[in-house]
Design an enzyme around this catalytic site. Structure first.
Site, PDB file in Angstrom:
ATOM      1  N   ALA A  74       0.868  -1.173   0.000  1.00 51.75           N
ATOM      2  CA  ALA A  74       0.000   0.000   0.000  1.00 51.75           C
ATOM      3  C   ALA A  74       0.905   1.224   0.000  1.00 51.75           C
ATOM      4  CB  ALA A  74      -0.867  -0.013   1.243  1.00 51.75           C
ATOM      5  N   GLY A  84       0.507  -4.990   0.684  1.00 54.70           N
ATOM      6  CA  GLY A  84      -0.645  -5.004  -0.219  1.00 54.70           C
ATOM      7  C   GLY A  84      -0.356  -5.704  -1.546  1.00 54.70           C
ATOM      8  N   GLU A 128      -0.871  -9.247  -0.853  1.00 56.10           N
ATOM      9  CA  GLU A 128      -2.326  -9.416  -0.696  1.00 56.10           C
ATOM     10  C   GLU A 128      -3.045  -9.395  -2.047  1.00 56.10           C
ATOM     11  OE1 GLU A 128      -2.266  -6.203   2.288  1.00 56.10           O
ATOM     12  OE2 GLU A 128      -3.554  -7.504   3.479  1.00 56.10           O
ATOM     13  N   GLU A 157       4.145  -5.579   7.438  1.00 62.74           N
ATOM     14  CA  GLU A 157       3.425  -4.468   8.074  1.00 62.74           C
ATOM     15  C   GLU A 157       3.848  -4.216   9.509  1.00 62.74           C
ATOM     16  OE1 GLU A 157       2.047  -6.664   6.044  1.00 62.74           O
ATOM     17  OE2 GLU A 157       0.690  -5.652   4.672  1.00 62.74           O
TER      18      GLU A 157
HETATM   19  N1  COA Z   1       4.593   3.031  -0.457  1.00 61.14           N
HETATM   20  C1  COA Z   1       4.999   4.199  -0.968  1.00 61.14           C
HETATM   21  N2  COA Z   1       6.164   4.350  -1.652  1.00 61.14           N
HETATM   22  C2  COA Z   1       6.912   3.250  -1.810  1.00 61.14           C
HETATM   23  C3  COA Z   1       6.562   2.002  -1.302  1.00 61.14           C
HETATM   24  C4  COA Z   1       5.330   1.914  -0.590  1.00 61.14           C
HETATM   25  N3  COA Z   1       4.874   0.752  -0.099  1.00 61.14           N
HETATM   26  N4  COA Z   1       7.520   1.104  -1.619  1.00 61.14           N
HETATM   27  C5  COA Z   1       8.451   1.793  -2.304  1.00 61.14           C
HETATM   28  N5  COA Z   1       8.084   3.074  -2.428  1.00 61.14           N
HETATM   29  C6  COA Z   1       8.825   4.164  -3.094  1.00 61.14           C
HETATM   30  C7  COA Z   1       9.992   4.663  -2.267  1.00 61.14           C
HETATM   31  O1  COA Z   1       9.564   5.592  -1.301  1.00 61.14           O
HETATM   32  C8  COA Z   1      10.855   5.289  -3.353  1.00 61.14           C
HETATM   33  O2  COA Z   1      10.281   6.532  -3.709  1.00 61.14           O
HETATM   34  P1  COA Z   1      11.247   7.838  -3.905  1.00 61.14           P
HETATM   35  O3  COA Z   1      12.173   7.436  -5.038  1.00 61.14           O
HETATM   36  O4  COA Z   1      10.290   8.927  -4.291  1.00 61.14           O
HETATM   37  O5  COA Z   1      11.956   8.024  -2.620  1.00 61.14           O
HETATM   38  C9  COA Z   1      10.631   4.357  -4.544  1.00 61.14           C
HETATM   39  O6  COA Z   1       9.393   3.675  -4.293  1.00 61.14           O
HETATM   40  C10 COA Z   1      11.722   3.322  -4.684  1.00 61.14           C
HETATM   41  O7  COA Z   1      11.813   2.602  -3.484  1.00 61.14           O
HETATM   42  P2  COA Z   1      13.211   2.373  -2.699  1.00 61.14           P
HETATM   43  O8  COA Z   1      12.884   2.105  -1.253  1.00 61.14           O
HETATM   44  O9  COA Z   1      14.157   3.497  -2.977  1.00 61.14           O
HETATM   45  O10 COA Z   1      13.732   1.050  -3.421  1.00 61.14           O
HETATM   46  P3  COA Z   1      14.713  -0.045  -2.838  1.00 61.14           P
HETATM   47  O11 COA Z   1      15.059  -0.932  -3.971  1.00 61.14           O
HETATM   48  O12 COA Z   1      15.809   0.594  -2.051  1.00 61.14           O
HETATM   49  O13 COA Z   1      13.811  -0.889  -1.777  1.00 61.14           O
HETATM   50  C11 COA Z   1      11.855  -2.072  -1.035  1.00 61.14           C
HETATM   51  C12 COA Z   1      12.738  -1.672  -2.225  1.00 61.14           C
HETATM   52  C13 COA Z   1      10.621  -2.791  -1.598  1.00 61.14           C
HETATM   53  C14 COA Z   1      12.621  -3.040  -0.105  1.00 61.14           C
HETATM   54  C15 COA Z   1      11.450  -0.830  -0.223  1.00 61.14           C
HETATM   55  O14 COA Z   1      10.937   0.147  -1.136  1.00 61.14           O
HETATM   56  C16 COA Z   1      10.398  -1.068   0.809  1.00 61.14           C
HETATM   57  O15 COA Z   1      10.711  -1.607   1.880  1.00 61.14           O
HETATM   58  N6  COA Z   1       9.130  -0.659   0.550  1.00 61.14           N
HETATM   59  C17 COA Z   1       8.067  -0.760   1.485  1.00 61.14           C
HETATM   60  C18 COA Z   1       7.585  -2.189   1.638  1.00 61.14           C
HETATM   61  C19 COA Z   1       6.487  -2.287   2.657  1.00 61.14           C
HETATM   62  O16 COA Z   1       6.683  -2.060   3.834  1.00 61.14           O
HETATM   63  N7  COA Z   1       5.291  -2.608   2.177  1.00 61.14           N
HETATM   64  C20 COA Z   1       4.148  -2.744   3.024  1.00 61.14           C
HETATM   65  C21 COA Z   1       3.407  -1.464   3.043  1.00 61.14           C
HETATM   66  S1  COA Z   1       1.947  -1.605   4.051  1.00 61.14           S
END
Ligand code: COA
Length: 264
Positions: free
Chosen positions: A65, A110, A113, A133
């Site tokens: 999400a 999400g 999910e 989460e």
């Molecule tokens: N919501 C909003 N933005 C998200 C996102 C999310 N769930 N997942 C990634 N993004 C965004 C990042 O903020 C970043 O945006 P920016 O370039 O404007 O700063 C962009 O996507 C790239 O992500 P980044 O974190 O730089 O990539 P990465 O390769 O270093 O890491 C992940 C990848 C998937 C490990 C990491 O993005 C992450 O942990 N995301 C969240 C996962 C999560 O907790 N999901 C459950 C949400 S309820």
């Protein structure tokens, strides 16, 4: 037609790609609204026989999400967000046409999910799955607590959600979360290959498989008017006998020829 998803139809297969690659395809309100509309079309458009859901870009299916969108929500807004996500994912889960998730990278929160709301999942070898989460002080809100438990069992579901562990494609396959692991290049072709087999079967029977199998795992009397999955199976088994395709299928078998299903 859409801002946050790509929607195309080729040879009866509708491909929907979540298309926010700069945000790793995170699900915001607009994605939910557009998925909802896209599935209205899937339900109604008789030229669509099946669906593949995937993510744009090479890195992510859906990374969750959109955290930026909900970070300042209060309790009531959060409940509404969860109910909206659940509603759209129920629409996918209950779609009368087969829906496969082609998981091409991160399927987190999400995203996992969404993949689990599809009828089954195929992933590329770079895919990663998880419900992280708890790292945000949250629990899954789009059906993940329920569907992960249905798919991998209570103990593993508890462990994955409590630890926020991210698992790779092979582990997802070992747990039964995905049906096949392919190379990145072969992912969509594998989905198409399976869907083309399904397209040769009677569409009415396929839709009733979805309905009865969903009843087995959802087991919710709200969906079955208080009837058991067995009652429902008997009723829908009977409904198949009222179709031309059932007559064609059984006649073709007895005449030792291939059936020619018309969807009637
Ligand atoms: N919501 C909003 N933005 C998200 C996102 C999310 N769930 N997942 C990634 N993004 C965004 C990042 O903020 C970043 O945006 P920016 O370039 O404007 O700063 C962009 O996507 C790239 O992500 P980044 O974190 O730089 O990539 P990465 O390769 O270093 O890491 C992940 C990848 C998937 C490990 C990491 O993005 C992450 O942990 N995301 C969240 C996962 C999560 O907790 N999901 C459950 C949400 S309820």
């Amino acid at each position: 037609m859409f801002n946050t998803i790509l929607f195309s139809i080729t040879e009866g297969i509708c491909t929907i790609s979540i298309n926010r690659p700069d945000k790793l395809n995170a699900l915001n309100k607009e994605v939910f609204d557009e998925l909802d509309k896209a599935f209205d079309d899937v339900y109604q458009n008789s030229s669509i026989y099946s669906v593949i859901i995937t993510g744009s870009g090479s890195k992510s299916f859906v990374a969750g999400a959109d955290i930026a969108e909900f970070a300042s929500f209060n309790k009531d807004q959060a409940i509404a967000l969860s109910k909206r996500g659940q509603e759209v994912f129920f629409k996918i889960e209950n779609c009368p046409k087969p829906v496969i998730a082609a998981v091409n990278g991160f399927a987190l929160g999400g995203g996992c999910e969404l993949a689990m709301a599809c009828h089954f999942r195929i992933c590329s070898d770079n895919a990663k799955f998880g419900q992280p989460e708890v790292n945000l002080g949250l629990i899954p809100g789009y059906g993940g607590t329920q569907r992960l438990t249905q798919l991998v069992g209570k103990a593993k579901s508890m462990e994955l959600q409590m630890t926020a562990q991210i698992i790779d494609a092979n582990e997802a396959s070992n747990l039964g979360l995905v049906n096949y692991v392919t190379s990145k290049e072969s992912l969509i072709n594998k989905c198409i290959e399976i869907l083309k087999v399904i397209h040769t079967k009677a569409p009415f029977a396929i839709s009733k498989i979805i309905d009865t199998v969903n009843t087995a795992v959802i087991g919710d009397s709200a969906f079955t008017n208080g009837k058991s999955g067995y009652d429902k199976e008997a009723e829908l088994f009977g409904d198949c006998f009222a179709t031309n395709d059932m007559k064609e299928g059984t006649t073709a078998f007895l005449e030792k020829r291939k059936p020619n299903f018309t969807g009637k």
